[in-house]
Write a protein that holds these residues in place. Sequence first.
Motif, PDB file in Angstrom:
ATOM      1  N   LYS A 100       0.859  -0.809   0.314  1.00  0.00           N
ATOM      2  CA  LYS A 100       0.406  -0.141  -0.009  1.00  0.00           C
ATOM      3  C   LYS A 100       0.827   1.323   0.029  1.00  0.00           C
ATOM      4  CE  LYS A 100      -3.733  -1.756   1.772  1.00  0.00           C
ATOM      5  NZ  LYS A 100      -5.300  -1.931   3.161  1.00  0.00           N
ATOM      6  N   SER A 101       2.102   1.419   0.796  1.00  0.00           N
ATOM      7  CA  SER A 101       2.922   2.850   0.949  1.00  0.00           C
ATOM      8  C   SER A 101       3.590   2.750  -0.479  1.00  0.00           C
ATOM      9  CB  SER A 101       3.764   2.111   1.803  1.00  0.00           C
ATOM     10  OG  SER A 101       3.257   2.209   3.192  1.00  0.00           O
ATOM     11  N   SER A 102       3.746   1.259  -1.601  1.00  0.00           N
ATOM     12  CA  SER A 102       4.332   2.125  -2.504  1.00  0.00           C
ATOM     13  C   SER A 102       3.292   2.414  -3.578  1.00  0.00           C
ATOM     14  CB  SER A 102       5.177   0.212  -2.590  1.00  0.00           C
ATOM     15  OG  SER A 102       5.168   0.011  -4.929  1.00  0.00           O
ATOM     16  N   GLN A 103       2.439   1.409  -3.610  1.00  0.00           N
ATOM     17  CA  GLN A 103       0.742   2.276  -4.408  1.00  0.00           C
ATOM     18  C   GLN A 103       0.848   3.386  -4.000  1.00  0.00           C
ATOM     19  OE1 GLN A 103      -2.424   0.088  -4.041  1.00  0.00           O
ATOM     20  NE2 GLN A 103      -2.011  -0.672  -6.210  1.00  0.00           N
ATOM     21  N   ALA A 104       0.628   4.185  -2.841  1.00  0.00           N
ATOM     22  CA  ALA A 104       0.493   5.353  -2.447  1.00  0.00           C
ATOM     23  C   ALA A 104       2.107   6.133  -3.595  1.00  0.00           C
ATOM     24  CB  ALA A 104       0.984   5.569  -0.935  1.00  0.00           C
ATOM     25  N   LEU A 110       2.281   9.964 -10.377  1.00  0.00           N
ATOM     26  CA  LEU A 110       1.083  10.035 -11.493  1.00  0.00           C
ATOM     27  C   LEU A 110       0.524  11.586 -11.873  1.00  0.00           C
ATOM     28  CD1 LEU A 110       0.437   5.914 -12.204  1.00  0.00           C
ATOM     29  CD2 LEU A 110       1.910   6.933 -12.995  1.00  0.00           C
ATOM     30  N   VAL A 111      -0.317  11.795 -10.815  1.00  0.00           N
ATOM     31  CA  VAL A 111      -1.053  13.171 -10.957  1.00  0.00           C
ATOM     32  C   VAL A 111      -0.308  13.907 -11.587  1.00  0.00           C
ATOM     33  CG1 VAL A 111      -2.483  14.271  -9.518  1.00  0.00           C
ATOM     34  CG2 VAL A 111      -2.057  11.908  -8.832  1.00  0.00           C
ATOM     35  N   GLY A 112      -0.796  14.429 -13.061  1.00  0.00           N
ATOM     36  CA  GLY A 112      -0.167  15.126 -13.275  1.00  0.00           C
ATOM     37  C   GLY A 112       0.011  14.403 -14.418  1.00  0.00           C
ATOM     38  N   ARG A 113       0.698  13.423 -14.522  1.00  0.00           N
ATOM     39  CA  ARG A 113       1.489  13.212 -15.922  1.00  0.00           C
ATOM     40  C   ARG A 113       0.801  13.012 -17.285  1.00  0.00           C
ATOM     41  NH1 ARG A 113       6.009  10.611 -13.600  1.00  0.00           N
ATOM     42  NH2 ARG A 113       6.831   9.349 -15.453  1.00  0.00           N
ATOM     43  N   SER A 114       1.066  12.952 -18.370  1.00  0.00           N
ATOM     44  CA  SER A 114       0.140  12.093 -19.614  1.00  0.00           C
ATOM     45  C   SER A 114       0.574  10.514 -19.690  1.00  0.00           C
ATOM     46  CB  SER A 114       0.748  12.849 -20.469  1.00  0.00           C
ATOM     47  OG  SER A 114       0.321  12.651 -21.707  1.00  0.00           O
ATOM     48  N   VAL A 213      -5.365   9.305  -8.555  1.00  0.00           N
ATOM     49  CA  VAL A 213      -5.524   8.008  -8.623  1.00  0.00           C
ATOM     50  C   VAL A 213      -6.876   7.394  -7.741  1.00  0.00           C
ATOM     51  CG1 VAL A 213      -4.064   6.027  -8.555  1.00  0.00           C
ATOM     52  CG2 VAL A 213      -3.366   8.648  -9.371  1.00  0.00           C
ATOM     53  N   THR A 214      -7.335   6.463  -7.790  1.00  0.00           N
ATOM     54  CA  THR A 214      -7.984   5.613  -6.628  1.00  0.00           C
ATOM     55  C   THR A 214      -7.056   5.082  -5.569  1.00  0.00           C
ATOM     56  OG1 THR A 214     -10.181   6.759  -7.491  1.00  0.00           O
ATOM     57  CG2 THR A 214     -10.069   4.796  -5.873  1.00  0.00           C
ATOM     58  N   MET A 223      -6.239   2.500  -9.993  1.00  0.00           N
ATOM     59  CA  MET A 223      -7.381   3.228 -11.358  1.00  0.00           C
ATOM     60  C   MET A 223      -7.240   4.362 -11.124  1.00  0.00           C
ATOM     61  SD  MET A 223      -8.992   0.482 -11.404  1.00  0.00           S
ATOM     62  CE  MET A 223     -10.551   1.617 -13.083  1.00  0.00           C
ATOM     63  N   LEU A 224      -6.173   4.879 -12.438  1.00  0.00           N
ATOM     64  CA  LEU A 224      -6.671   6.244 -12.573  1.00  0.00           C
ATOM     65  C   LEU A 224      -7.574   7.235 -13.472  1.00  0.00           C
ATOM     66  CD1 LEU A 224      -3.214   5.765 -15.160  1.00  0.00           C
ATOM     67  CD2 LEU A 224      -3.176   5.523 -12.513  1.00  0.00           C
TER      68      LEU A 224
END
Length: 242
Positions: A100-104, A110-114, A213-214, A223-224
């Motif tokens: 979970k820490s790695s996912q976070a 990823l936020v703001g990336r294309s 990101v969820t 999920m993006l």
Amino acid sequence: MASVNDTTSGVNLNDVIKASSKKAEDTSSIASATNSKTGANKNALGKDAFLQLLVTQMQNQNPLDPQDNSEFVAQLAQFSSLEGITTLNESVNTIAGSFKSSQALQASSLVGRSVIAVNDKAVVDTTKSFTGKVVVPQSLSNCTVTITDKDGKTIKTIQMGEQKAGNADFIWDGTNDAGEKVDPGTYTFKATTTVEGKALEMYTMLPATVSSVTISQTGGEMMLNLAGLGSIALSKVQTIGI
């Protein structure tokens, strides 16, 4: 009925048996107190309560009918299994926490990336050139990309010509078929071809921006959330850009 006495020790054996029964009741009381103190489920014993019961049982066994060694070995084996399961659960929980820490951490990057993913819609800034891809399943003599607006009106038809199997790029300059610039917005892209006289629709891969990101709380896939396009699983992303 006459009582039976042990003449070597002067201890009444009936009293010993009664004392053993009393200690067995005390053993049950210890288990109840342990569960109450630890808040454990009444139908389950923790490893500490199990070990305490085993030791108490050994200390308070009936001297006229002692516990069989094989039964003790079986109980020790059960305790060993319980200890192993407890350790395994702790290890799995640790791994889950690390995941979970790695996912976070991954989500925040990823936020703001294309990203480029299999999709048929894209939010297009028509003041700039827009590049997408068509997944070509086999060599084709011709491939067409049709662009429609949110109302389903055809805006542009792009003839890509002959294509080999693979991912074929196409570029839209933001104009309609009349050469006029259209407004920025959400557009739908449909790639088609003809194989042996039959119409075939192909997948398109289009760029999008990750707005959030969820992260699944049950270990599911991340999920993006794409700006203006909804959600998509991370596994469906083909390329991550800047």
